[in-house]
Design an enzyme around this catalytic site. Structure first.
Site, PDB file in Angstrom:
ATOM      1  N   VAL A  73      32.616 -62.847 -14.170  1.00  0.00           N
ATOM      2  CA  VAL A  73      32.572 -64.278 -14.652  1.00  0.00           C
ATOM      3  C   VAL A  73      34.111 -64.570 -14.264  1.00  0.00           C
ATOM      4  O   VAL A  73      34.514 -65.846 -14.188  1.00  0.00           O
ATOM      5  CB  VAL A  73      32.034 -64.874 -15.730  1.00  0.00           C
ATOM      6  CG1 VAL A  73      30.586 -64.762 -15.751  1.00  0.00           C
ATOM      7  CG2 VAL A  73      32.546 -64.325 -16.954  1.00  0.00           C
ATOM      8  N   ASN A 116      25.250 -67.263 -19.537  1.00  0.00           N
ATOM      9  CA  ASN A 116      25.083 -66.448 -20.525  1.00  0.00           C
ATOM     10  C   ASN A 116      26.152 -65.552 -20.980  1.00  0.00           C
ATOM     11  O   ASN A 116      26.610 -65.249 -22.203  1.00  0.00           O
ATOM     12  CB  ASN A 116      23.640 -65.883 -20.419  1.00  0.00           C
ATOM     13  CG  ASN A 116      23.324 -64.686 -21.446  1.00  0.00           C
ATOM     14  OD1 ASN A 116      23.170 -65.213 -22.737  1.00  0.00           O
ATOM     15  ND2 ASN A 116      24.024 -63.553 -21.287  1.00  0.00           N
ATOM     16  N   SER A 160      27.071 -71.674 -29.263  1.00  0.00           N
ATOM     17  CA  SER A 160      26.855 -71.053 -30.344  1.00  0.00           C
ATOM     18  C   SER A 160      26.845 -71.905 -31.430  1.00  0.00           C
ATOM     19  O   SER A 160      27.591 -72.990 -31.301  1.00  0.00           O
ATOM     20  CB  SER A 160      27.990 -70.000 -30.610  1.00  0.00           C
ATOM     21  OG  SER A 160      27.884 -69.445 -32.016  1.00  0.00           O
ATOM     22  N   TYR A 199      36.870 -67.783 -30.005  1.00  0.00           N
ATOM     23  CA  TYR A 199      35.293 -67.815 -29.641  1.00  0.00           C
ATOM     24  C   TYR A 199      34.928 -69.228 -30.001  1.00  0.00           C
ATOM     25  O   TYR A 199      34.119 -69.846 -29.162  1.00  0.00           O
ATOM     26  CB  TYR A 199      34.478 -66.911 -30.710  1.00  0.00           C
ATOM     27  CG  TYR A 199      33.018 -66.872 -30.020  1.00  0.00           C
ATOM     28  CD1 TYR A 199      32.547 -66.063 -29.159  1.00  0.00           C
ATOM     29  CD2 TYR A 199      32.179 -67.537 -31.273  1.00  0.00           C
ATOM     30  CE1 TYR A 199      31.453 -65.782 -28.919  1.00  0.00           C
ATOM     31  CE2 TYR A 199      30.669 -67.144 -30.690  1.00  0.00           C
ATOM     32  CZ  TYR A 199      30.251 -66.346 -29.854  1.00  0.00           C
ATOM     33  OH  TYR A 199      28.860 -66.331 -29.333  1.00  0.00           O
ATOM     34  N   ALA A 200      35.233 -69.763 -31.104  1.00  0.00           N
ATOM     35  CA  ALA A 200      35.145 -71.299 -31.312  1.00  0.00           C
ATOM     36  C   ALA A 200      35.629 -72.244 -30.316  1.00  0.00           C
ATOM     37  O   ALA A 200      34.998 -73.133 -29.987  1.00  0.00           O
ATOM     38  CB  ALA A 200      35.773 -71.806 -32.756  1.00  0.00           C
ATOM     39  N   ALA A 201      36.949 -72.050 -29.722  1.00  0.00           N
ATOM     40  CA  ALA A 201      37.392 -72.907 -28.794  1.00  0.00           C
ATOM     41  C   ALA A 201      36.850 -72.767 -27.613  1.00  0.00           C
ATOM     42  O   ALA A 201      36.519 -73.708 -27.085  1.00  0.00           O
ATOM     43  CB  ALA A 201      38.908 -72.586 -28.531  1.00  0.00           C
ATOM     44  N   LYS A 210      33.544 -71.766 -27.330  1.00  0.00           N
ATOM     45  CA  LYS A 210      32.070 -72.275 -27.397  1.00  0.00           C
ATOM     46  C   LYS A 210      31.960 -73.699 -27.645  1.00  0.00           C
ATOM     47  O   LYS A 210      31.031 -74.573 -27.324  1.00  0.00           O
ATOM     48  CB  LYS A 210      31.333 -71.389 -28.556  1.00  0.00           C
ATOM     49  CG  LYS A 210      31.008 -70.090 -28.294  1.00  0.00           C
ATOM     50  CD  LYS A 210      30.310 -69.886 -26.933  1.00  0.00           C
ATOM     51  CE  LYS A 210      29.840 -68.520 -26.919  1.00  0.00           C
ATOM     52  NZ  LYS A 210      29.244 -68.241 -25.437  1.00  0.00           N
ATOM     53  N   ILE A 226      21.951 -63.704 -33.650  1.00  0.00           N
ATOM     54  CA  ILE A 226      20.667 -63.223 -32.836  1.00  0.00           C
ATOM     55  C   ILE A 226      21.065 -61.584 -32.801  1.00  0.00           C
ATOM     56  O   ILE A 226      22.048 -61.239 -32.327  1.00  0.00           O
ATOM     57  CB  ILE A 226      20.585 -63.525 -31.464  1.00  0.00           C
ATOM     58  CG1 ILE A 226      20.586 -65.309 -31.381  1.00  0.00           C
ATOM     59  CG2 ILE A 226      19.242 -63.288 -30.810  1.00  0.00           C
ATOM     60  CD1 ILE A 226      19.495 -65.963 -32.262  1.00  0.00           C
TER      61      ILE A 226
HETATM   62  P1  NAP Z   1      25.681 -59.105 -25.392  1.00  0.00           P
HETATM   63  O1  NAP Z   1      24.496 -58.404 -25.621  1.00  0.00           O
HETATM   64  O2  NAP Z   1      26.979 -58.523 -25.576  1.00  0.00           O
HETATM   65  O3  NAP Z   1      25.527 -59.571 -23.762  1.00  0.00           O
HETATM   66  C1  NAP Z   1      26.533 -60.119 -23.146  1.00  0.00           C
HETATM   67  C2  NAP Z   1      26.487 -59.558 -21.671  1.00  0.00           C
HETATM   68  O4  NAP Z   1      27.792 -60.160 -20.926  1.00  0.00           O
HETATM   69  C3  NAP Z   1      27.065 -57.918 -21.800  1.00  0.00           C
HETATM   70  O5  NAP Z   1      25.947 -57.259 -21.048  1.00  0.00           O
HETATM   71  C4  NAP Z   1      28.339 -58.237 -21.088  1.00  0.00           C
HETATM   72  O6  NAP Z   1      28.570 -56.850 -20.818  1.00  0.00           O
HETATM   73  C5  NAP Z   1      28.260 -59.206 -20.198  1.00  0.00           C
HETATM   74  N1  NAP Z   1      29.572 -59.470 -19.779  1.00  0.00           N
HETATM   75  C6  NAP Z   1      30.814 -59.338 -20.626  1.00  0.00           C
HETATM   76  N2  NAP Z   1      31.766 -59.816 -20.003  1.00  0.00           N
HETATM   77  C7  NAP Z   1      31.369 -60.284 -18.915  1.00  0.00           C
HETATM   78  C8  NAP Z   1      31.961 -60.638 -17.514  1.00  0.00           C
HETATM   79  N3  NAP Z   1      33.318 -60.717 -17.459  1.00  0.00           N
HETATM   80  N4  NAP Z   1      31.282 -60.960 -16.718  1.00  0.00           N
HETATM   81  C9  NAP Z   1      29.816 -61.041 -16.743  1.00  0.00           C
HETATM   82  N5  NAP Z   1      29.229 -60.457 -17.680  1.00  0.00           N
HETATM   83  C10 NAP Z   1      30.057 -60.249 -18.956  1.00  0.00           C
HETATM   84  O7  NAP Z   1      25.655 -60.493 -26.094  1.00  0.00           O
HETATM   85  P2  NAP Z   1      24.522 -61.437 -26.536  1.00  0.00           P
HETATM   86  O8  NAP Z   1      24.389 -61.521 -27.893  1.00  0.00           O
HETATM   87  O9  NAP Z   1      23.345 -61.374 -25.525  1.00  0.00           O
HETATM   88  O10 NAP Z   1      25.254 -62.798 -26.093  1.00  0.00           O
HETATM   89  C11 NAP Z   1      24.986 -63.658 -25.048  1.00  0.00           C
HETATM   90  C12 NAP Z   1      25.528 -65.022 -24.923  1.00  0.00           C
HETATM   91  O11 NAP Z   1      24.973 -65.720 -26.294  1.00  0.00           O
HETATM   92  C13 NAP Z   1      27.056 -64.985 -25.110  1.00  0.00           C
HETATM   93  O12 NAP Z   1      27.624 -65.960 -24.321  1.00  0.00           O
HETATM   94  C14 NAP Z   1      27.216 -65.261 -26.637  1.00  0.00           C
HETATM   95  O13 NAP Z   1      28.408 -65.569 -27.054  1.00  0.00           O
HETATM   96  C15 NAP Z   1      26.267 -66.021 -27.158  1.00  0.00           C
HETATM   97  N6  NAP Z   1      25.582 -65.871 -28.509  1.00  0.00           N
HETATM   98  C16 NAP Z   1      25.248 -65.006 -29.009  1.00  0.00           C
HETATM   99  C17 NAP Z   1      24.904 -65.008 -30.506  1.00  0.00           C
HETATM  100  C18 NAP Z   1      24.201 -63.706 -31.034  1.00  0.00           C
HETATM  101  O14 NAP Z   1      24.179 -63.870 -32.325  1.00  0.00           O
HETATM  102  N7  NAP Z   1      24.118 -62.669 -30.263  1.00  0.00           N
HETATM  103  C19 NAP Z   1      24.899 -66.089 -31.024  1.00  0.00           C
HETATM  104  C20 NAP Z   1      25.522 -67.106 -30.496  1.00  0.00           C
HETATM  105  C21 NAP Z   1      25.831 -67.265 -29.264  1.00  0.00           C
HETATM  106  P3  NAP Z   1      29.704 -55.666 -21.961  1.00  0.00           P
HETATM  107  O15 NAP Z   1      28.580 -55.313 -22.930  1.00  0.00           O
HETATM  108  O16 NAP Z   1      30.102 -54.732 -20.947  1.00  0.00           O
HETATM  109  O17 NAP Z   1      30.673 -56.666 -22.359  1.00  0.00           O
END
Ligand code: NAP
Length: 246
Positions: A63, A89, A141, A154-156, A158, A187
């Site tokens: 991205v 995402n 988030s 992260y807050a900035a 989100k 999550i």
């Molecule tokens: P995750 O399991 O780490 O999955 C995120 C995916 O994005 C990973 O496959 C990651 O690859 C990929 N990614 C990282 N850098 C990237 C880049 N430059 N370009 C494209 N893809 C990239 O995270 P998740 O928990 O599923 O989170 C998904 C979204 O929900 C995120 O935006 C996160 O901030 C948000 N969120 C999550 C939670 C939670 O509790 N899990 C809560 C609130 C919000 P790598 O693993 O190699 O980095």
């Protein structure tokens, strides 16, 4: 099927919430572009979608890299002719208290979690404008609403993606394009991998439902928002957190 024949691009779809979202969309009849930065996870998600009877293709798309995003959109349009939904995402964490946060930690999170959302939407918006239809969904988030200890960067980012979702809701609403933000609580995905078990238990205790959320529970929300059932939901910020913030 809620998303029959809709074409969706999902970033960060190799694992976690993105993977669950790709699978849900495929089960609901969507054609899915699985975008991520690791080929093996892309392949795994594409296989899961196909095994569920869905249609999916995958491509490496960082991205931060406009060229790879343009190529992702082109591959999607070449294959299916349109883009009905973009799920922004992809995201990372690089936590530290303000006093210890490095410029690199700040910049990395802003580049991926904030500018990445801008980049992807910029790459897709012209196609949606040409179609006069589309849905943009930003993964924010609860941290994007309330802040969090150790997460200045992260807050900035989100908070920022909520601002962009609302701005696009205003700019693009008359063009048939809806834009919304989803704010997950805690999550159970690999992103929580660095958090000690003890802290995870403490987080669970804080949730009125007594547990972390499942990736599928966020995927279900994205699927609803992408569907025509959500046809009047625009500029909304939807918390999905088991009651954590009440
Ligand atoms: P995750 O399991 O780490 O999955 C995120 C995916 O994005 C990973 O496959 C990651 O690859 C990929 N990614 C990282 N850098 C990237 C880049 N430059 N370009 C494209 N893809 C990239 O995270 P998740 O928990 O599923 O989170 C998904 C979204 O929900 C995120 O935006 C996160 O901030 C948000 N969120 C999550 C939670 C939670 O509790 N899990 C809560 C609130 C919000 P790598 O693993 O190699 O980095």
């Amino acid at each position: 099927m809620r998303l029959k024949d809709k074409v969706a691009i999902i970033t960060g779809a190799g694992r976690g919430i993105g993977q669950a979202t790709a699978l849900k969309f495929a089960r609901e009849g969507a054609k899915v572009m699985v975008a991520d930065i690791k080929q093996e996870w892309i392949d795994e998600t594409v296989q899961m979608c196909k095994a569920a009877g869905g249609e999916a293709i995958g491509q490496i798309a960082d991205v931060r890299d406009m060229k790879s995003l343009e190529s992702m959109v082109k591959a999607t349009v070449d294959k299916w002719g349109r883009v009905d939904c973009l799920v922004n995402n992809a995201g990372i964490v690089a936590d530290a208290q303000l006093k210890n946060m490095t410029e690199d930690q700040f910049d990395r999170v802003i580049d991926i979690n904030l500018k990445g959302v801008y980049n992807c939407t910029k790459a897709v918006v012209h196609k949606m404008l040409e179609q006069q239809s589309g849905v943009i969904l930003n993964a924010s988030s609860i941290v994007g609403l309330y802040g969090n200890f150790g997460q200045t960067n992260y807050a900035a980012a989100k908070f920022g993606v909520i601002g962009m979702a609302k701005t696009w809701a205003r700019e693009l609403g008359r063009k048939g394009i809806r834009s919304n933000a989803v704010c997950p609580g805690f999550i159970s995905t690999p992103i929580l991998g660095t958090i000690p078990e003890k802290v995870i238990h403490a987080l669970e205790e804080r949730v009125p439902m007594g547990r972390l959320g499942k990736p599928e529970e966020i995927a279900n929300t994205f699927a609803f928002l992408a569907s025509d059932e959500a046809s009047y939901i625009n500029g909304a910020v939807i918390e999905v957190n088991g009651g954590l913030t009440i």
